[in-house]
Scaffold this active site. Structure first.
Site, PDB file in Angstrom:
ATOM      1  N   GLU A 249       0.843  -1.179   0.000  1.00  0.00           N
ATOM      2  CA  GLU A 249       0.000   0.000   0.000  1.00  0.00           C
ATOM      3  C   GLU A 249       0.887   1.241   0.000  1.00  0.00           C
ATOM      4  O   GLU A 249       2.074   1.181   0.332  1.00  0.00           O
ATOM      5  CB  GLU A 249      -0.936   0.018   1.215  1.00  0.00           C
TER       6      GLU A 249
ATOM      7  N   GLU B 281      -7.453   1.030  13.369  1.00  0.00           N
ATOM      8  CA  GLU B 281      -6.282   1.887  13.244  1.00  0.00           C
ATOM      9  C   GLU B 281      -6.361   2.729  11.974  1.00  0.00           C
ATOM     10  O   GLU B 281      -6.750   2.245  10.905  1.00  0.00           O
ATOM     11  CB  GLU B 281      -5.010   1.039  13.246  1.00  0.00           C
TER      12      GLU B 281
ATOM     13  N   GLU C 123      -5.969  -0.924   9.436  1.00  0.00           N
ATOM     14  CA  GLU C 123      -6.307  -2.293   9.777  1.00  0.00           C
ATOM     15  C   GLU C 123      -7.182  -2.288  11.019  1.00  0.00           C
ATOM     16  O   GLU C 123      -7.295  -1.277  11.708  1.00  0.00           O
ATOM     17  CB  GLU C 123      -5.037  -3.105  10.050  1.00  0.00           C
TER      18      GLU C 123
ATOM     19  N   ASN D  49      -7.481  -4.489  14.528  1.00  0.00           N
ATOM     20  CA  ASN D  49      -6.934  -5.529  15.397  1.00  0.00           C
ATOM     21  C   ASN D  49      -8.070  -6.125  16.216  1.00  0.00           C
ATOM     22  O   ASN D  49      -8.677  -5.439  17.038  1.00  0.00           O
ATOM     23  CB  ASN D  49      -5.858  -4.944  16.308  1.00  0.00           C
TER      24      ASN D  49
ATOM     25  N   PHE E 160      19.140   0.250  18.951  1.00  0.00           N
ATOM     26  CA  PHE E 160      18.002  -0.445  19.555  1.00  0.00           C
ATOM     27  C   PHE E 160      18.017  -1.949  19.275  1.00  0.00           C
ATOM     28  O   PHE E 160      16.960  -2.575  19.177  1.00  0.00           O
ATOM     29  CB  PHE E 160      16.681   0.160  19.077  1.00  0.00           C
TER      30      PHE E 160
END
Length: 671
Positions: free
Chosen positions: A200, A275, A288, A290, A348
């Site tokens: 997308e 979302e 989406e 959830n 990280f």
């Protein structure tokens, strides 16, 4: 109402569900892999059942074992938590066939919304605005490149069954599409057992805002406002808040209406989240849905006062929602910080090991401020390579956003974790970041503000001087304690001095205590450099405590400290500095000491985290250009591509696919 609930999950979410079930008078059953036999959630539950080896694919993802565990223990319902099987319709269906309730939406809704490709089709049919893209499974990297060119770069490659940032890659060129397609499929296969991906359009400078919905089995549906989840790293949420500083009442109503319409279109009957990606013009597009409880649900609970786990249990038991849309009020502001086992100073990368010290701030509600810590670990717990690296979720709630951020900063200052690397210094720095405090957020925030990675915060001069005052207070108390040890006839030389030097990092800061000190509890007046009057430093801290808590001129301050050679280390608001208390004479000599040069590792590729070597991309003698891949290492379900930082020639390869490496293990050497 249910008498016994099995929790098909682990870690902090299992503990969180147990707490609500216990309050409701419901017994709980924990399941655990071999790696989790001593986990906190196992100790908390009334019963516990082993379900297999450490890898999730052989334990937490095996439907048959979970259903059998529920049968064996007489559980009449199962709560899936989030991740693992929480969005698998086959799991809900298997439980239904066994006569066991699933504490979540019905299988039809999971099937429709749990699959990102199908959910976009349903959203479009329900009149929900969607992001431009290719709604369909893509079979090859070549096909993905053609579709990406049609959509226009940049594009997002996403796993259809994905979640939690796994199986997601941003591509800005055909070459990045090819690599991203391969990595997304591989991560999706290992994390979800489903390697389908789709494409997308990636919206530049987007905000990630989601709507919490709640429905029952009688057709009642409401929304509980929004959460802003724009502070993300590698598509993984790091900080969330509710409400959003960007959303006004009209936008909230419009987003809420679309979320409820979509939920109604699929007959949704539990807690779920819709979302959206939001542009700067306040246009919003469906991403989406959830079909489960979200990791960040605590911020919604704090601002609404509604226990979402309790509502899920009541709905699954057939009760009607007792809450109407008009009853929902957003009170105050809530912030959540995810504490991860990762090294912020090494881009990280994941960290594993045992928690040799774990001292979270006290969970309390005082003075209009609430501190909440959702965790599934304790001191001595092991952070393994097999599962998500989240250690805890720290949340604060206060009347205003500024107060909630300040409360979070203070709570992070007092959150002590040793034995692993963790992101608390980074989270502390975020709370002080001007752009974050202004609410000027986007999902690119971290990449934009920390383009070269995170480094310890460089404090302003006034902050360094106040931290030096804390170091002085610590050093004087330790001197006072040593003076009282058996065999010491008098305080050490200089104990009565009023002039001192604190070495803070590489800086030497001259301080004075014109009126001496009063020890236990400590109270001293400290004259800072350039100040026309002293500040009063007061504390009940005693040597050995990991957090110095006190006040400077009445303002609360909490600083973490750890032993170090010739002094101690202080951690505060993202800064980490070695401190040492000295007399002026010693400080003058210290300034003459030569600096030790760090070892040269420029000819080595070191493993940046504990992990499994997935592949080696080069051969001995091969010439490699800067940016080209050298090796891929998997840790905590994420694949990390290690690239050449400069043009080089491979001289020796010391690791092979399948090897399990420790941090800083040598993978290869260059000529």
């Amino acid at each position: 109402m249910f008498e016994r609930i099995l929790i098909a999950n682990r870690g902090e979410i299992a503990c969180r569900i147990i707490r609500t079930a216990r309050r409701m008078g419901i017994e709980t059953v924990a399941v655990h892999s071999d790696a989790d036999r001593d986990a906190v959630h196992v100790e908390m539950a009334d019963l516990a059942v082993p379900i297999g080896p450490a890898p999730a694919a052989q334990s937490y993802l095996v439907i048959e074992r979970l259903v059998e565990a529920a049968r064996q223990t007489g559980a009449d319902a199962v709560h899936p938590g989030y991740g693992f099987l929480s969005e698998r319709a086959a799991f809900a269906q298997a439980l239904a066939e066994a006569g066991i309730a699933f504490i979540g939406p019905n299988p039809v809704a999971i099937e429709a919304m749990g699959d990102k490709i199908e959910s976009k089709r349903k959203a479009a049919a329900a009149g929900v605005s969607t992001v431009p893209g290719h709604i369909g499974v893509i079979e090859s990297a070549a096909e993905a490149a053609v579709i990406a060119a049609e959509i226009g770069y940049p594009v997002m490659i996403k796993a259809s069954a994905g979640g939690g940032g796994k199986g997601m890659r941003i591509a800005r060129s055909a070459a990045e599409v090819e690599e991203g397609f391969r990595l997304a499929k591989s991560e999706a296969r290992s994390s979800f057992g489903d390697d389908r991906v789709f494409l997308e359009k990636f919206i530049e400078n987007p905000r990630h805002i989601e709507i919490q919905v709640l429905g029952d089995k009688h057709g009642n549906l409401i929304h509980l406002g929004e959460r802003e989840c724009s502070i993300q790293r590698r598509n993984q949420k790091v900080v969330e808040e509710s409400p959003s500083p960007f959303v006004d009442p009209a936008m909230r109503a419009a987003m809420g209406a679309q979320a409820v319409a979509l939920a109604a279109a699929v007959g949704y009957d539990s807690a779920g989240t819709v979302e959206f990606v939001v542009g700067g013009d306040r246009g919003f597009y469906f991403l989406e849905m959830n079909t489960r409880l979200q990791v960040e649900h605590p911020v919604t609970e704090l601002v609404t006062g509604i226990d979402l786990v309790e509502q899920m249990i009541r709905v699954a038991a057939g009760e009607r929602l007792a809450i109407r849309q008009k009853d929902v009020r957003l009170d105050g502001w809530a912030i959540e910080s995810r504490i991860y086992a990762e090294d912020p100073y090494r881009n990280f990368l994941p960290s594993t090991g045992r928690l040799t010290r774990y001292r979270p701030p006290a969970a309390e509600a005082e003075g209009g401020v609430t501190v909440r810590n959702d965790t599934g670990v304790t001191e001595g717990s092991e952070i393994s390579v097999y599962y998500d690296p989240m250690v805890a979720k720290l949340s604060t709630h206060a009347p205003t956003r500024e107060e909630a951020i300040d409360a979070m900063a203070a709570a992070l200052d007092g959150f002590v974790v040793d034995g692993i690397r963790h992101n608390i210094p980074f989270l502390s720095a975020l709370m002080a970041h001007p752009r974050f405090r202004e609410g000027a957020l986007s999902t690119g925030f971290i990449a934009e503000e920390y383009p070269d990675g995170f480094a310890p915060v460089a404090l302003e001069p006034g902050e360094r001087h106040r931290l030096a005052a804390v170091a002085l207070a610590i050093g004087l108390l330790e001197e006072e304690r040593r003076a009282r040890l058996p065999g010491r006839l008098a305080p050490p030389s200089g104990a009565w001095r009023t002039d001192w030097v604190v070495r803070l990092g590489e800086e030497r800061i001259a301080l004075s205590t014109p009126d001496g000190i009063a020890a236990t509890p400590l109270e001293i007046d400290v004259l800072l450099p350039g100040a026309d009057r002293p500040v009063t430093v007061a504390s009940r801290w005693t040597p050995g405590e990991p957090v110095w808590s006190g006040t400077i001129d009445g303002e609360p301050v909490a600083v973490q400290l750890r032993p170090a050679v010739a002094g101690f280390r202080l951690s505060w608001r993202g800064a980490d500095l070695h401190a040492r208390l000295m007399t002026p004479a010693v400080a003058a000599l210290d300034a003459l000491m030569p600096k030790k040069a760090p070892p040269d590792t420029s000819r080595l590729l070191l493993c940046p985290m504990p992990g499994l070597v997935v592949s080696i991309a080069v051969a001995v003698g091969q010439e490699v250009k800067a940016g080209e891949p050298l090796a891929t290492v998997e840790a905590m379900k994420m694949e990390n591509v290690l690239r050449a930082e400069r043009d080089l020639v491979v001289e020796t390869i010391l690791a092979k696919p399948g090897d399990s490496l420790a941090v800083d293990a040598v993978i290869m050497q260059f000529a």
